[in-house]
Design a protein around this motif. Structure first.
Motif, PDB file in Angstrom:
ATOM      1  N   THR A   1       0.742  -1.209  -0.086  1.00  0.00           N
ATOM      2  CA  THR A   1       0.110  -0.004   0.137  1.00  0.00           C
ATOM      3  C   THR A   1       0.848   1.380   0.131  1.00  0.00           C
ATOM      4  N   THR A   2       2.076   1.203   0.624  1.00  0.00           N
ATOM      5  CA  THR A   2       2.758   2.518   1.063  1.00  0.00           C
ATOM      6  C   THR A   2       3.726   2.775  -0.522  1.00  0.00           C
ATOM      7  N   ILE A   3       3.934   1.744  -1.019  1.00  0.00           N
ATOM      8  CA  ILE A   3       4.596   1.894  -2.504  1.00  0.00           C
ATOM      9  C   ILE A   3       3.471   2.357  -3.519  1.00  0.00           C
ATOM     10  N   ASP A   4       2.362   1.602  -3.292  1.00  0.00           N
ATOM     11  CA  ASP A   4       1.429   2.308  -4.395  1.00  0.00           C
ATOM     12  C   ASP A   4       1.001   3.517  -4.199  1.00  0.00           C
ATOM     13  N   LEU A   5       0.689   4.082  -3.113  1.00  0.00           N
ATOM     14  CA  LEU A   5       0.410   5.398  -2.725  1.00  0.00           C
ATOM     15  C   LEU A   5       1.520   6.668  -2.800  1.00  0.00           C
ATOM     16  N   ALA A   6       2.667   6.032  -2.564  1.00  0.00           N
ATOM     17  CA  ALA A   6       3.636   6.935  -2.623  1.00  0.00           C
ATOM     18  C   ALA A   6       3.904   7.483  -4.205  1.00  0.00           C
ATOM     19  N   PHE A   7       3.232   6.968  -5.247  1.00  0.00           N
ATOM     20  CA  PHE A   7       3.271   7.322  -6.580  1.00  0.00           C
ATOM     21  C   PHE A   7       2.393   8.294  -6.812  1.00  0.00           C
ATOM     22  N   TRP A   8       1.209   8.281  -5.614  1.00  0.00           N
ATOM     23  CA  TRP A   8       0.386   9.401  -5.831  1.00  0.00           C
ATOM     24  C   TRP A   8       0.805  10.589  -5.080  1.00  0.00           C
TER      25      TRP A   8
ATOM     26  N   LEU B   1       2.726  14.623  -6.554  1.00  0.00           N
ATOM     27  CA  LEU B   1       1.836  15.716  -6.008  1.00  0.00           C
ATOM     28  C   LEU B   1       2.395  16.743  -4.696  1.00  0.00           C
ATOM     29  N   ALA B   2       2.944  16.323  -3.848  1.00  0.00           N
ATOM     30  CA  ALA B   2       3.734  16.870  -2.812  1.00  0.00           C
ATOM     31  C   ALA B   2       4.727  17.907  -3.379  1.00  0.00           C
ATOM     32  N   VAL B   3       5.535  17.316  -4.296  1.00  0.00           N
ATOM     33  CA  VAL B   3       6.775  18.056  -4.915  1.00  0.00           C
ATOM     34  C   VAL B   3       6.179  19.004  -5.651  1.00  0.00           C
ATOM     35  N   VAL B   4       5.101  18.871  -6.535  1.00  0.00           N
ATOM     36  CA  VAL B   4       4.555  20.019  -7.527  1.00  0.00           C
ATOM     37  C   VAL B   4       3.931  20.863  -6.672  1.00  0.00           C
TER      38      VAL B   4
ATOM     39  N   ILE C   1       7.279  23.635   2.323  1.00  0.00           N
ATOM     40  CA  ILE C   1       6.406  22.539   3.063  1.00  0.00           C
ATOM     41  C   ILE C   1       4.958  22.546   3.250  1.00  0.00           C
ATOM     42  N   TYR C   2       4.325  23.629   3.243  1.00  0.00           N
ATOM     43  CA  TYR C   2       3.089  23.882   3.183  1.00  0.00           C
ATOM     44  C   TYR C   2       2.356  23.203   2.018  1.00  0.00           C
ATOM     45  N   GLY C   3       2.995  23.689   0.791  1.00  0.00           N
ATOM     46  CA  GLY C   3       2.613  23.222  -0.433  1.00  0.00           C
ATOM     47  C   GLY C   3       2.670  21.586  -0.215  1.00  0.00           C
ATOM     48  N   ALA C   4       3.863  21.325   0.119  1.00  0.00           N
ATOM     49  CA  ALA C   4       4.122  19.710  -0.069  1.00  0.00           C
ATOM     50  C   ALA C   4       3.048  19.081   0.698  1.00  0.00           C
ATOM     51  N   ILE C   5       2.677  19.699   1.904  1.00  0.00           N
ATOM     52  CA  ILE C   5       1.656  18.874   2.830  1.00  0.00           C
ATOM     53  C   ILE C   5       0.129  18.965   2.083  1.00  0.00           C
TER      54      ILE C   5
END
Length: 188
Positions: free
Chosen positions: A41-48, A52-55, A86-90
């Protein structure tokens, strides 16, 4: 700001952020079984979550530094020049987590419970990049009796409050409180 480089090419701040993300992911992997979630689950959701956190971290930064980018819009893409918030990343991570859990038909708040301790620990680790780059420090410390770490840091020959350290310490404490109590909470 002067970006500090490891081996002359690897930005130390970026390395610390990547380390924080990796540690957070490892903590989530450890909790998958505890939370009754499917394997990977972690790996699958990390791709989401991570993209999006970086963008969103970049977009948030650009929005608040618009004068720096308005005349050269392509420079918005120059992330290697710095500028993530960090606010945008969250915000982006929450959106990514929500979309990922909807797609996988998983309970969002169970995922949030799993991610938040690692997120706080990642922030604690990442804050040390501010120390390495000698940025994000507080007011000047004039009293010589207080000019020592961890009260203050010497930046360019002047002593300032070590605000990066204060936040990192509070984040570590927050992580430990959440981590040590994670099994006691019965509801997402």
């Amino acid at each position: 700001m002067t970006e500090r480089l490891l081996f002359g090419v690897i930005p130390v701040y970026g390395l610390l952020i990547a380390t924080g993300i990796a540690v957070a992911a490892l903590l989530c992997l450890k909790q998958e079984k505890e939370k009754g979630l499917p394997k990977d689950t972690t790996i699958d959701l990390a791709f989401w979550v991570v993209p999006l956190a970086v963008v969103c971290a970049r977009l948030y930064y650009v929005a608040f530094q618009w004068d720096q980018y308005k005349d050269n819009l392509i420079s918005i893409l120059y992330v290697w020049e710095g500028g993530l918030a960090i606010y945008g990343a969250i915000i982006g991570g929450v959106i990514g987590g929500y979309l990922g859990t909807r797609r996988k038909k998983l309970p969002f708040f169970k995922l949030a419970d799993m991610i938040v301790p690692g997120l706080i620990l990642a922030q604690a680790i990442g804050r040390w990049g501010n120390f390495i780059n000698q940025e994000a420090y507080g007011y000047a410390v004039e009293n010589p009796a207080l000019q020592f770490f961890p009260i203050a840091v010497n930046i360019g020959g002047n002593w300032h409050m070590a605000t990066f350290f204060y936040e990192s310490l509070w984040n570590f404490i927050g992580f430990w409180v959440l981590w040590l109590n994670r099994k006691k909470v019965r509801r997402d």
